[in-house]
Design an enzyme around this catalytic site. Structure first.
Site, PDB file in Angstrom:
ATOM      1  N   ALA A  72       0.834  -1.205   0.000  1.00 21.28           N
ATOM      2  CA  ALA A  72       0.000   0.000   0.000  1.00 21.28           C
ATOM      3  C   ALA A  72       0.869   1.255   0.000  1.00 21.28           C
ATOM      4  O   ALA A  72       0.565   2.229  -0.703  1.00 21.28           O
ATOM      5  CB  ALA A  72      -0.930  -0.012   1.210  1.00 21.28           C
ATOM      6  N   TYR A  93       2.153   1.843  -3.513  1.00 16.10           N
ATOM      7  CA  TYR A  93       1.122   2.434  -4.362  1.00 16.10           C
ATOM      8  C   TYR A  93       0.900   3.912  -4.021  1.00 16.10           C
ATOM      9  O   TYR A  93       0.711   4.749  -4.906  1.00 16.10           O
ATOM     10  CB  TYR A  93      -0.203   1.678  -4.244  1.00 16.10           C
ATOM     11  CG  TYR A  93      -0.197   0.314  -4.881  1.00 16.10           C
ATOM     12  CD1 TYR A  93       0.426   0.074  -6.102  1.00 16.10           C
ATOM     13  CD2 TYR A  93      -0.831  -0.757  -4.258  1.00 16.10           C
ATOM     14  CE1 TYR A  93       0.417  -1.184  -6.680  1.00 16.10           C
ATOM     15  CE2 TYR A  93      -0.842  -2.024  -4.838  1.00 16.10           C
ATOM     16  CZ  TYR A  93      -0.217  -2.228  -6.050  1.00 16.10           C
ATOM     17  OH  TYR A  93      -0.229  -3.467  -6.625  1.00 16.10           O
ATOM     18  N   SER A  94       0.913   4.223  -2.740  1.00 24.35           N
ATOM     19  CA  SER A  94       0.727   5.611  -2.310  1.00 24.35           C
ATOM     20  C   SER A  94       1.866   6.490  -2.819  1.00 24.35           C
ATOM     21  O   SER A  94       1.638   7.605  -3.311  1.00 24.35           O
ATOM     22  CB  SER A  94       0.643   5.699  -0.793  1.00 24.35           C
ATOM     23  OG  SER A  94      -0.480   4.994  -0.329  1.00 24.35           O
ATOM     24  N   TRP A  95       3.090   6.004  -2.686  1.00 17.94           N
ATOM     25  CA  TRP A  95       4.249   6.754  -3.161  1.00 17.94           C
ATOM     26  C   TRP A  95       4.156   6.968  -4.674  1.00 17.94           C
ATOM     27  O   TRP A  95       4.446   8.057  -5.180  1.00 17.94           O
ATOM     28  CB  TRP A  95       5.534   6.032  -2.781  1.00 17.94           C
ATOM     29  CG  TRP A  95       6.760   6.787  -3.196  1.00 17.94           C
ATOM     30  CD1 TRP A  95       7.650   6.432  -4.163  1.00 17.94           C
ATOM     31  CD2 TRP A  95       7.222   8.031  -2.668  1.00 17.94           C
ATOM     32  NE1 TRP A  95       8.633   7.378  -4.267  1.00 17.94           N
ATOM     33  CE2 TRP A  95       8.399   8.379  -3.361  1.00 17.94           C
ATOM     34  CE3 TRP A  95       6.746   8.892  -1.678  1.00 17.94           C
ATOM     35  CZ2 TRP A  95       9.112   9.540  -3.097  1.00 17.94           C
ATOM     36  CZ3 TRP A  95       7.468  10.058  -1.418  1.00 17.94           C
ATOM     37  CH2 TRP A  95       8.625  10.367  -2.118  1.00 17.94           C
ATOM     38  N   ARG A 107       4.052  10.577  -6.606  1.00 24.56           N
ATOM     39  CA  ARG A 107       4.987  10.894  -7.694  1.00 24.56           C
ATOM     40  C   ARG A 107       4.241  11.264  -8.973  1.00 24.56           C
ATOM     41  O   ARG A 107       4.609  12.210  -9.661  1.00 24.56           O
ATOM     42  CB  ARG A 107       5.931   9.716  -7.948  1.00 24.56           C
ATOM     43  CG  ARG A 107       6.990   9.589  -6.882  1.00 24.56           C
ATOM     44  CD  ARG A 107       7.986   8.466  -7.129  1.00 24.56           C
ATOM     45  NE  ARG A 107       8.213   8.175  -8.522  1.00 24.56           N
ATOM     46  CZ  ARG A 107       8.294   6.952  -9.040  1.00 24.56           C
ATOM     47  NH1 ARG A 107       8.161   5.893  -8.260  1.00 24.56           N
ATOM     48  NH2 ARG A 107       8.525   6.772 -10.318  1.00 24.56           N
ATOM     49  N   ALA A 167       1.156  12.461  -9.221  1.00 25.24           N
ATOM     50  CA  ALA A 167       0.513  13.767  -9.033  1.00 25.24           C
ATOM     51  C   ALA A 167       1.540  14.888  -9.175  1.00 25.24           C
ATOM     52  O   ALA A 167       1.254  15.919  -9.801  1.00 25.24           O
ATOM     53  CB  ALA A 167      -0.169  13.835  -7.669  1.00 25.24           C
ATOM     54  N   TRP A 168       2.716  14.694  -8.628  1.00 27.75           N
ATOM     55  CA  TRP A 168       3.765  15.715  -8.735  1.00 27.75           C
ATOM     56  C   TRP A 168       4.138  15.952 -10.201  1.00 27.75           C
ATOM     57  O   TRP A 168       4.281  17.080 -10.652  1.00 27.75           O
ATOM     58  CB  TRP A 168       4.990  15.312  -7.922  1.00 27.75           C
ATOM     59  CG  TRP A 168       6.116  16.290  -8.077  1.00 27.75           C
ATOM     60  CD1 TRP A 168       7.195  16.180  -8.901  1.00 27.75           C
ATOM     61  CD2 TRP A 168       6.260  17.538  -7.393  1.00 27.75           C
ATOM     62  NE1 TRP A 168       7.997  17.282  -8.775  1.00 27.75           N
ATOM     63  CE2 TRP A 168       7.457  18.132  -7.856  1.00 27.75           C
ATOM     64  CE3 TRP A 168       5.496  18.206  -6.429  1.00 27.75           C
ATOM     65  CZ2 TRP A 168       7.904  19.368  -7.389  1.00 27.75           C
ATOM     66  CZ3 TRP A 168       5.955  19.440  -5.964  1.00 27.75           C
ATOM     67  CH2 TRP A 168       7.140  20.004  -6.443  1.00 27.75           C
ATOM     68  N   ARG A 212       1.622  20.500  -7.537  1.00 30.34           N
ATOM     69  CA  ARG A 212       2.982  21.008  -7.310  1.00 30.34           C
ATOM     70  C   ARG A 212       2.934  22.355  -6.595  1.00 30.34           C
ATOM     71  O   ARG A 212       3.708  22.598  -5.657  1.00 30.34           O
ATOM     72  CB  ARG A 212       3.735  21.131  -8.636  1.00 30.34           C
ATOM     73  CG  ARG A 212       4.162  19.807  -9.217  1.00 30.34           C
ATOM     74  CD  ARG A 212       5.131  19.976 -10.374  1.00 30.34           C
ATOM     75  NE  ARG A 212       4.594  20.721 -11.491  1.00 30.34           N
ATOM     76  CZ  ARG A 212       3.889  20.193 -12.484  1.00 30.34           C
ATOM     77  NH1 ARG A 212       3.637  18.891 -12.507  1.00 30.34           N
ATOM     78  NH2 ARG A 212       3.449  20.944 -13.478  1.00 30.34           N
ATOM     79  N   GLU A 229      -6.878  17.691  -3.153  1.00 27.60           N
ATOM     80  CA  GLU A 229      -6.359  17.829  -4.522  1.00 27.60           C
ATOM     81  C   GLU A 229      -6.081  16.461  -5.135  1.00 27.60           C
ATOM     82  O   GLU A 229      -6.369  16.224  -6.316  1.00 27.60           O
ATOM     83  CB  GLU A 229      -5.082  18.679  -4.531  1.00 27.60           C
ATOM     84  CG  GLU A 229      -4.541  18.933  -5.918  1.00 27.60           C
ATOM     85  CD  GLU A 229      -5.468  19.771  -6.780  1.00 27.60           C
ATOM     86  OE1 GLU A 229      -5.742  19.348  -7.930  1.00 27.60           O
ATOM     87  OE2 GLU A 229      -5.905  20.846  -6.330  1.00 27.60           O
TER      88      GLU A 229
END
Length: 120
Positions: A15, A18-20, A24, A26-27, A34, A71
């Site tokens: 998990a 997947y979160s990381w 990444r 989204a960034w 950003r 967001e």
């Protein structure tokens, strides 16, 4: 897919991966994310300085992180709508508008909390 996740700590590690990956993505793909991260990088240290109590500091930081969280959810909504298809549809537009409104409300909440802590 569920079988590769395991149980307990293995599930937590999967998990987390997947979160990381989501952060990444989204960034890389979302200008608004950003911008909000850059605001958070300034606001969190400022919150530690201007908050007079642990509760105030926690609240100031929480509302900044809440903006990032909303967001991310809005980005998820937009991606799902775009995945469905590029053709204009009133429900697609409505979903995107509501997600955007949620981000706006998160920002307003953050501004209100910061305003009360700083000037209230």
């Amino acid at each position: 897919m569920a079988s590769d996740q395991g149980h307990g700590w293995r599930h937590a590690l999967v998990a987390l991966r997947y979160s990381w990956k989501g952060l990444r993505t989204a960034w890389r793909k979302e200008e608004a994310f950003r911008q909000e991260v850059l605001v958070a990088l300034v606001a969190v240290p400022v919150a530690l300085f201007v908050g007079e109590t642990a509760l105030e500091r926690a609240l100031l930081i929480a509302v900044v992180l809440q903006v990032l969280m909303v967001e991310l959810l809005n980005t998820g909504i937009e991606n799902v709508v775009d995945r469905i298809g590029p053709d204009p549809h009133k429900l697609s537009g409505r979903a995107k508008d509501v997600g955007s409104a949620a981000v706006l409300l998160a920002i307003v909440i953050a501004a209100v909390v910061w305003g009360f802590v700083l000037f209230g």
